[in-house]
Scaffold this motif. Sequence first.
Motif, PDB file in Angstrom:
ATOM      1  N   ASN A 163       0.802  -1.233   0.000  1.00 48.97           N
ATOM      2  CA  ASN A 163       0.000   0.000   0.000  1.00 48.97           C
ATOM      3  C   ASN A 163       0.833   1.281   0.000  1.00 48.97           C
ATOM      4  N   PHE A 164       2.024   1.243  -0.559  1.00 47.04           N
ATOM      5  CA  PHE A 164       2.841   2.452  -0.700  1.00 47.04           C
ATOM      6  C   PHE A 164       2.495   3.150  -2.019  1.00 47.04           C
ATOM      7  N   LEU A 165       2.461   4.476  -2.013  1.00 43.16           N
ATOM      8  CA  LEU A 165       2.285   5.233  -3.241  1.00 43.16           C
ATOM      9  C   LEU A 165       3.624   5.350  -3.974  1.00 43.16           C
ATOM     10  N   ALA A 166       3.553   5.673  -5.257  1.00 41.81           N
ATOM     11  CA  ALA A 166       4.756   5.669  -6.090  1.00 41.81           C
ATOM     12  C   ALA A 166       5.863   6.595  -5.582  1.00 41.81           C
ATOM     13  N   PRO A 167       5.585   7.838  -5.208  1.00 41.43           N
ATOM     14  CA  PRO A 167       6.681   8.708  -4.755  1.00 41.43           C
ATOM     15  C   PRO A 167       7.391   8.173  -3.516  1.00 41.43           C
ATOM     16  N   ARG A 168       6.633   7.621  -2.592  1.00 44.24           N
ATOM     17  CA  ARG A 168       7.234   7.106  -1.360  1.00 44.24           C
ATOM     18  C   ARG A 168       8.023   5.827  -1.642  1.00 44.24           C
ATOM     19  N   LEU A 169       7.485   4.956  -2.476  1.00 41.82           N
ATOM     20  CA  LEU A 169       8.219   3.743  -2.813  1.00 41.82           C
ATOM     21  C   LEU A 169       9.530   4.094  -3.503  1.00 41.82           C
ATOM     22  N   LYS A 170       9.493   5.051  -4.414  1.00 45.66           N
ATOM     23  CA  LYS A 170      10.724   5.481  -5.088  1.00 45.66           C
ATOM     24  C   LYS A 170      11.711   6.051  -4.080  1.00 45.66           C
ATOM     25  N   GLN A 171      11.222   6.875  -3.155  1.00 46.30           N
ATOM     26  CA  GLN A 171      12.099   7.444  -2.133  1.00 46.30           C
ATOM     27  C   GLN A 171      12.794   6.341  -1.334  1.00 46.30           C
ATOM     28  N   MET A 172      12.030   5.325  -0.941  1.00 46.35           N
ATOM     29  CA  MET A 172      12.599   4.245  -0.132  1.00 46.35           C
ATOM     30  C   MET A 172      13.608   3.424  -0.938  1.00 46.35           C
ATOM     31  N   ALA A 176      17.610   3.290   0.018  1.00 44.65           N
ATOM     32  CA  ALA A 176      18.257   2.002   0.266  1.00 44.65           C
ATOM     33  C   ALA A 176      19.490   1.836  -0.610  1.00 44.65           C
ATOM     34  N   GLU A 177      19.338   2.190  -1.884  1.00 45.86           N
ATOM     35  CA  GLU A 177      20.454   2.048  -2.823  1.00 45.86           C
ATOM     36  C   GLU A 177      21.608   2.984  -2.471  1.00 45.86           C
ATOM     37  N   GLU A 178      21.283   4.204  -2.086  1.00 49.40           N
ATOM     38  CA  GLU A 178      22.316   5.189  -1.797  1.00 49.40           C
ATOM     39  C   GLU A 178      23.048   4.933  -0.483  1.00 49.40           C
ATOM     40  N   ASN A 179      22.407   4.186   0.416  1.00 48.32           N
ATOM     41  CA  ASN A 179      22.982   4.013   1.751  1.00 48.32           C
ATOM     42  C   ASN A 179      23.288   2.558   2.110  1.00 48.32           C
ATOM     43  N   LEU A 210       7.066   1.989 -12.167  1.00 48.67           N
ATOM     44  CA  LEU A 210       8.137   2.030 -11.181  1.00 48.67           C
ATOM     45  C   LEU A 210       8.587   0.618 -10.807  1.00 48.67           C
ATOM     46  N   CYS A 211       7.631  -0.264 -10.560  1.00 47.26           N
ATOM     47  CA  CYS A 211       7.981  -1.641 -10.201  1.00 47.26           C
ATOM     48  C   CYS A 211       8.704  -2.333 -11.346  1.00 47.26           C
ATOM     49  N   HIS A 212       8.275  -2.071 -12.564  1.00 48.11           N
ATOM     50  CA  HIS A 212       8.946  -2.655 -13.727  1.00 48.11           C
ATOM     51  C   HIS A 212      10.382  -2.146 -13.843  1.00 48.11           C
TER      52      HIS A 212
END
Length: 331
Positions: A163-172, A176-179, A210-212
Motif C-alpha cells: 500500500n505504498f504510493l509511487a513517490p514514497r516507494l521510489k524514495q525508499m 536504500a540504494e544510496e545508503n 516504477l515496479c517494472h
Amino acid sequence: MTETLTRPELRQLGESELKIAPMVFGGAVFGWTCDAAMSHRLLDAFTDRGFNCVDTADLYSFWLPGNKGGESETILGDWIAKGNRDRIVLATKCGSPRTPGGGGLSKAHILKTVEESLARLKTDHIDLYQAHRDDLLTRPEEMLGAYDQLIREGKVRYIGASNFLAPRLKQMLDFAEENGLPRFQTLQPNYNLYDRSDFEWGYEGSLEQLCHDRKVSVISYFSLASGFLTGKYRTEADLARNRARGGDVEKYLNPRGFRILAALDRAAARTGATQAQIALAWAMAQRTVAAPITSATSMAQLEDLFGAAELALDSETLADLDKASGNPSVN
C-alpha cells in the motif's frame, strides 16, 4: 494409474533469492472464515500441489468479535510446527495503523512486533517481512535501519512494501540504494481486473512502471475484487444472498463492472475455464505481477483456483479483457 499433476513454475521475487509459485494463499481467512482444522487442510492441499507462498499479517483477524489480532499467524504457526516450515516462503506484515494497540513503522515498533510474529508463527525467521501501510512519520533511515538489523540478526530474509504510493516507494528504493540498506523486493497493492487505476495510472505516478523499472515484484491482493470477478454477484438479489461480501461487491455493480463480467463470460466460453480462473490468469500474465494473492475456505474453492495457474490466456482473450477493463474514467 495415478494422475501426474503439473507443478507450477516458480517466479523470482525482485532481486532476492526467493522464488514462489504464481499464486499466493492469503491467510486473512485463518481464524475468521476458516477454523484451524480447515485452514490446515487447505495449507496441506496448497503445498501438495507445488504452491509455496503464504501471506498473512500480525493484525489478522482482529475484526471478528472476540479476536484480538494474531489469530491467523497462530493458526499458520501451528501448521508450520508440524514440520512444514521448509515447504513455504513465509510472508507476513506489520505496521498497519489498524493493528490493535497501535501500528506504525518506527524502529521500536518493528523490533517489538517481529518478535511477537515469530512467536506466533513458531519459526526463527520470516522470509518476506512487509510494511503493511506506509508511515510518513518515520524517516527512511529509521525504517530501513530496523529492517537491516533484523536481516543481520537472521530473523528476516527480505523485505517488501504494501500500500505504498509511487513517490514514497521510489524514495525508499533510492535511499536504500544510496545508503547500502535493504531494499523492498516486493509491493503488495490492491490490483485486479477491475481495480487497475491506482496501480497502473495513479495520480502520483504509475506504480506499475516504477515496479517494472526497479525490478520490484508485485504480489497483488483483492485479486478477485472481493469475489466480484468470480461472476457470482450480478444483481442486488445476489448481494442479498451473501451479505458477508455484499458490502464489498456492491460498488462493482456498474456499467464498467458489467462490461468486465461480459468479457470474463466470453473468455469462459472460449476456454472452458471459470471466471475466477480467468481473472487470476489475467493477473498472472501482467509483466510486474509475480503472483496474485487469493484465498479459499473450502477444498472445492481451492481446487478451482489451482486451475488458474495452468491457464495460459491467448492474446485475443487478454486484449478483450483489457478493452473491457482498461478505461478507469468510465464507471
